[in-house]
Design a protein around this motif. Structure first.
Motif, PDB file in Angstrom:
ATOM      1  N   THR A  45       0.824  -1.210   0.000  1.00 20.51           N
ATOM      2  CA  THR A  45       0.000   0.000   0.000  1.00 20.51           C
ATOM      3  C   THR A  45       0.855   1.257   0.000  1.00 20.51           C
ATOM      4  O   THR A  45       0.490   2.259  -0.620  1.00 20.51           O
ATOM      5  N   ARG A  48       1.703   2.106  -3.549  1.00 20.35           N
ATOM      6  CA  ARG A  48       0.513   2.581  -4.254  1.00 20.35           C
ATOM      7  C   ARG A  48       0.152   3.998  -3.830  1.00 20.35           C
ATOM      8  O   ARG A  48      -0.200   4.839  -4.659  1.00 20.35           O
ATOM      9  N   VAL A  54      -4.926   6.222  -2.980  1.00 16.55           N
ATOM     10  CA  VAL A  54      -5.495   5.042  -2.337  1.00 16.55           C
ATOM     11  C   VAL A  54      -6.549   5.516  -1.340  1.00 16.55           C
ATOM     12  O   VAL A  54      -6.270   6.353  -0.479  1.00 16.55           O
ATOM     13  N   THR A  69      -7.655   1.572  -5.275  1.00 16.61           N
ATOM     14  CA  THR A  69      -6.577   2.391  -5.827  1.00 16.61           C
ATOM     15  C   THR A  69      -7.121   3.123  -7.047  1.00 16.61           C
ATOM     16  O   THR A  69      -7.715   2.493  -7.934  1.00 16.61           O
TER      17      THR A  69
END
Length: 166
Positions: A45, A48, A54, A69
């Motif tokens: 995460t 991302r 996110v 996402t």
């Protein structure tokens, strides 16, 4: 709604990564189970969040019950979206929170984000054929199948695509 949609916080990266990875594993979406290379991507995460947007759904106690996402077209996290489009990926809802509108709320937030992007004409996504309940959400929201854009990220793993004109 008994939950809130907002940007993921750094202290939540691990929790969302675990939820995302476990959802894909438990729903049978990884061809090679726990040995699938994509599991590490799903769990990362932090990366991302650095390279895209996110979002999480959190319940009244602050627990993460879903995530997604969002990426503008032609950016690192856009698999199929080109310039003038946006894309969402890795939409997950915790099993205990399913049926409460969490997935649809996350998708609606992505629609709003896409509409806010200058010159963004459509929101696109890729989905596994097994994700039948997600397909129902997309179709109810006006997304249409775009079979000409279907693709295989790896051999023998065909993904279906959908688009929503904005």
């Amino acid at each position: 709604m008994d939950f809130t949609i907002r940007a993921v916080r750094p202290e939540e990266y691990e929790e969302l990564g675990d939820l995302t990875g476990l959802t894909y594993l438990n729903d049978g979406l990884l061809l090679h189970g726990e040995d699938d290379f994509y599991l590490d991507v799903l769990r990362d995460t932090a990366r991302r969040a650095r390279e895209s947007e996110v979002l999480v759904a959190v319940d009244a106690e602050g627990g993460i019950i879903g995530g997604v996402t969002f990426a503008a077209g032609a950016t690192p996290w856009a698999d199929i979206a080109v310039a003038g489009e946006a894309e969402f990926r890795m939409l997950v809802v915790a099993p205990a929170a399913r049926g409460r509108g969490v997935g649809e709320a996350l998708v609606r937030t992505c629609v709003d984000r896409a509409r806010a992007l200058p010159e963004c004409a459509r929101l696109v996504l890729s989905t596994d054929a097994k994700m039948v309940s997600a397909h129902r959400i997309y179709e109810r929201m006006g997304f249409v199948r775009t079979p000409d854009r279907d693709w295989e990220p790896i051999p023998e793993h065909a993904l279906r695509t959908y688009a929503l004109e904005l």
